[in-house]
Design an enzyme around this catalytic site. Structure first.
Site, PDB file in Angstrom:
ATOM      1  N   GLU A  83       0.898  -1.219  -0.027  1.00 44.00           N
ATOM      2  CA  GLU A  83      -0.206  -0.022   0.007  1.00 44.00           C
ATOM      3  C   GLU A  83       0.950   1.260   0.011  1.00 44.00           C
ATOM      4  OE1 GLU A  83      -1.797   1.511   3.545  1.00 44.00           O
ATOM      5  OE2 GLU A  83      -0.169   0.603   4.862  1.00 44.00           O
ATOM      6  N   SER A  89       4.450   6.942   9.178  1.00 43.21           N
ATOM      7  CA  SER A  89       5.340   7.091  10.447  1.00 43.21           C
ATOM      8  C   SER A  89       6.676   6.168  10.480  1.00 43.21           C
ATOM      9  CB  SER A  89       4.616   6.565  11.617  1.00 43.21           C
ATOM     10  OG  SER A  89       4.094   5.312  11.273  1.00 43.21           O
ATOM     11  N   ARG A 136      10.417  -3.236   8.391  1.00 45.93           N
ATOM     12  CA  ARG A 136       9.694  -3.907   9.405  1.00 45.93           C
ATOM     13  C   ARG A 136       9.625  -5.231   9.475  1.00 45.93           C
ATOM     14  NH1 ARG A 136       4.378  -0.647   9.201  1.00 45.93           N
ATOM     15  NH2 ARG A 136       4.753  -1.137   6.769  1.00 45.93           N
ATOM     16  N   LYS A 177      -7.245   2.689  -0.251  1.00 47.38           N
ATOM     17  CA  LYS A 177      -6.844   1.184  -1.018  1.00 47.38           C
ATOM     18  C   LYS A 177      -7.851   1.059  -2.072  1.00 47.38           C
ATOM     19  CE  LYS A 177      -4.924  -0.162   2.892  1.00 47.38           C
ATOM     20  NZ  LYS A 177      -4.665   0.556   4.173  1.00 47.38           N
ATOM     21  N   LYS A 193      -9.458  -6.188   1.835  1.00 44.17           N
ATOM     22  CA  LYS A 193      -8.906  -4.993   2.360  1.00 44.17           C
ATOM     23  C   LYS A 193      -9.958  -3.781   2.494  1.00 44.17           C
ATOM     24  CE  LYS A 193      -3.849  -5.172   1.597  1.00 44.17           C
ATOM     25  NZ  LYS A 193      -3.065  -4.134   1.346  1.00 44.17           N
TER      26      LYS A 193
HETATM   27  P1  ADP Z   1      -2.712  -0.367   6.881  1.00 45.35           P
HETATM   28  O1  ADP Z   1      -2.994   0.745   6.030  1.00 45.35           O
HETATM   29  O2  ADP Z   1      -3.608  -0.902   7.985  1.00 45.35           O
HETATM   30  O3  ADP Z   1      -1.137  -0.586   7.216  1.00 45.35           O
HETATM   31  P2  ADP Z   1      -1.730  -2.566   5.008  1.00 45.35           P
HETATM   32  O4  ADP Z   1      -2.256  -2.673   3.521  1.00 45.35           O
HETATM   33  O5  ADP Z   1      -0.682  -2.172   4.955  1.00 45.35           O
HETATM   34  O6  ADP Z   1      -2.853  -1.602   5.581  1.00 45.35           O
HETATM   35  O7  ADP Z   1      -2.016  -4.025   5.712  1.00 45.35           O
HETATM   36  C1  ADP Z   1      -1.740  -4.354   6.906  1.00 45.35           C
HETATM   37  C2  ADP Z   1      -0.777  -5.470   6.928  1.00 45.35           C
HETATM   38  O8  ADP Z   1      -1.251  -6.486   6.431  1.00 45.35           O
HETATM   39  C3  ADP Z   1       0.556  -5.126   6.194  1.00 45.35           C
HETATM   40  O9  ADP Z   1       1.462  -4.645   6.960  1.00 45.35           O
HETATM   41  C4  ADP Z   1       0.891  -6.739   5.883  1.00 45.35           C
HETATM   42  O10 ADP Z   1       1.802  -7.460   6.814  1.00 45.35           O
HETATM   43  C5  ADP Z   1      -0.252  -7.421   5.681  1.00 45.35           C
HETATM   44  N1  ADP Z   1      -0.781  -7.479   4.255  1.00 45.35           N
HETATM   45  C6  ADP Z   1      -1.397  -6.289   3.688  1.00 45.35           C
HETATM   46  N2  ADP Z   1      -1.417  -6.741   2.132  1.00 45.35           N
HETATM   47  C7  ADP Z   1      -1.116  -7.738   2.164  1.00 45.35           C
HETATM   48  C8  ADP Z   1      -0.911  -8.599   0.946  1.00 45.35           C
HETATM   49  N3  ADP Z   1      -1.326  -8.255  -0.286  1.00 45.35           N
HETATM   50  N4  ADP Z   1      -0.180  -9.953   1.144  1.00 45.35           N
HETATM   51  C9  ADP Z   1       0.519  -9.979   2.549  1.00 45.35           C
HETATM   52  N5  ADP Z   1       0.287  -9.442   3.567  1.00 45.35           N
HETATM   53  C10 ADP Z   1      -0.400  -8.336   3.440  1.00 45.35           C
HETATM   54 MG    MG Z   2      -1.747   2.405   5.640  1.00 39.85          MG
HETATM   55 MG    MG Z   3       0.418  -0.509   5.800  1.00 42.22          MG
END
Ligand code: ADP
Ligand code: MG
Ligand code: MG
Length: 449
Positions: A145, A152, A425, A280, A339
């Site tokens: 994303e 942060s 991370r 998203k 999502k």
């Molecule tokens: P947020 O805005 O809540 O951080 P993310 O899209 O980053 O949303 O999703 C949160 C977490 O979920 C990510 O840090 C990752 O660990 C996991 N995640 C999100 N999308 C994927 C994906 N397509 N494949 C594997 N893990 C994912």
């Molecule tokens: Mg985010």
């Molecule tokens: Mg994220």
């Protein structure tokens, strides 16, 4: 751990215990700190921010790829924010069912109606990736994303390299220690804020104040030129640390405060349209054929560079395409992530839960609150996650790489557009979701291989 720290070190319990103690001490010395959750607003008690004992191997080519594409992502986010029709079309189905996004969208519409009162734009974003494992053993950079709001860890990630260097030195790994990259996103973020402040027309030193929405509601006002005053002082730049989740708005007054700042002449980071550009849903629409081309009509190489980082993203809008997405997800839920339009970690839906949600909303508009995404499968590595009061045990870990981007635009003139650093991370592979602030991931550094 592929090409990382050797097994003789990883499994030497006495050595690991000693290194963990040294590591925590060094974290305190280097300012890798955070307040504790029992007293989150007090400066009386702090501990080390959670981090890995060892850096994690990251292939150099994909690391450089993430840094190289960042200025294009900056440009893309900025172009989207300037395209009301695109935002309207992309978010229409989401806004119809998601109250939070709808609320943000209404602010955006009001600003468009009134006319923007500031032509200076300050963007600070972080594009996050995982390295998808290919069958031939290589890995490919896939965007998870992009965060355009309160991206942060620019501060803490500027201090963690020295911690890992020290641990590796103590472990007798001098060569690896010298390979830990310098990283100073904080300096780059500060330069961008300072540039926006300067363009606003300010001349003194840069005083900064932390205020809650409530403080702004009580003491904030606009003058006849829409200059923003809070507690009697003119504000040049508003940096939103907060305001990306529904719970950040505890009253109508908080929303009024957000609107007041958006209407003002102060430079907002991000402004409401840039906030929406980071949803998203927009990410999913960008992955549709021909959409990137619209934003970069004469730059096929830029389109290609950005598109190379896209994972499969699927619409859940009502209609045959969305129906196909539902069928795809129900047939193999473990291949996807569902999502909603939320930030901050812990909101995504996985596995059998995907079936539960989509079966319940198979043909209803409720499903349009979500997008579906291919699940990325990074290679696991072994590490120790150092976290207050947590046992010192070896964990199977997955990592997420972020690139920090900053830009400042004045009217049509891009005054600054840079990649200013990175963030790694790492979390235990037993968790599918959640970042550092959500208490799941910890800070790390790449060891380029
Ligand atoms: P947020 O805005 O809540 O951080 P993310 O899209 O980053 O949303 O999703 C949160 C977490 O979920 C990510 O840090 C990752 O660990 C996991 N995640 C999100 N999308 C994927 C994906 N397509 N494949 C594997 N893990 C994912
Ligand atoms: Mg985010
Ligand atoms: Mg994220």
């Amino acid at each position: 751990m592929a090409q990382g720290i050797q097994e003789d070190v990883m499994l030497n319990t006495a050595l690991i215990k000693e290194l963990a103690d040294v590591a925590k001490d060094e974290a305190l010395l280097q300012g890798v700190l955070m307040r504790i959750k029992e007293t989150p607003n007090s400066s009386e008690l702090a501990t080390y921010a959670p981090f890995t004992l060892f850096p994690t191997p990251v292939p150099k080519a994909v690391f450089l790829q993430a840094l190289a594409v960042q200025t294009h992502y900056n440009t893309l986010v900025d172009k989207i924010s300037q395209d009301p029709d695109f935002l309207q079309e992309s978010l229409a189905s989401t806004v119809a069912v998601d109250d939070f996004t709808a609320r943000l969208f209404r602010i955006h519409q009001q600003i468009l109606k009134e006319g923007r009162s500031q032509t200076i734009v300050l963007g600070i974003n972080r594009s996050d990736y995982m390295l998808d494992q290919r069958e031939d053993g290589s890995s490919s950079l896939k965007q998870i994303e992009i965060n355009t709001f309160a991206a942060s860890f620019g501060g803490l990630s500027s201090h963690t390299p020295d911690v890992h260097r020290h641990i590796l030195k103590i472990a007798g790994r001098l060569e690896e220690s010298q390979r830990i990259l310098d990283n100073n996103p904080a300096a780059g973020l500060a330069r961008a804020v300072a540039k926006a402040w300067e363009l606003y027309g300010s001349e003194k030193n840069i005083p900064t104040k932390r205020k809650r929405f409530d403080d702004v509601f009580k003491t904030g006002s606009l003058d006849h030129d829409k200059r923003l005053f809070v507690e009697g002082e003119e504000v040049a730049v508003v940096y939103f640390r907060n305001g990306y989740m529904p719970q950040n708005y505890t009253s109508e007054q908080d929303w009024d405060a957000r609107l007041l700042m958006e209407r003002s002449r102060a430079v907002k980071c991000p402004d409401i349209s840039t906030h929406l550009a980071g949803t998203k849903k927009v990410q999913q629409v960008l992955a549709r054929p021909g959409v990137l081309e619209k934003f970069f009509p004469d730059q096929p190489q830029v389109v290609e560079q950005i598109r190379a980082t896209f994972a499969g993203l699927y619409t859940l809008d009502l209609g045959p395409e969305g129906d196909k997405t539902v069928a795809l997800a129900l047939a193999a839920p473990d291949r996807f992530v569902l999502k909603p339009q939320r930030e901050g970690g812990g909101n995504n839906i996985y596995g059998s839960e995907i079936c539960r949600v989509l079966e319940g909303a198979k043909t209803s508009t409720e499903r349009t609150a979500y997008i579906l995404m291919d699940k990325i499968n990074p290679t696991a590595s072994q590490n120790y996650l150092l976290r207050r009061d947590a046992p010192l045990i070896i964990s199977n870990c997955l990592s997420e790489l972020g690139a920090f981007g900053v830009y400042v635009r004045q009217g049509t003139d891009m005054v600054m557009n840079e990649c200013v650093g990175h963030l790694l991370r790492t979390k235990s592979s037993e968790y599918s979701d959640g970042g550092v602030a959500a208490g799941v991931a910890v800070l790390d550094n790449p060891l380029l291989v």
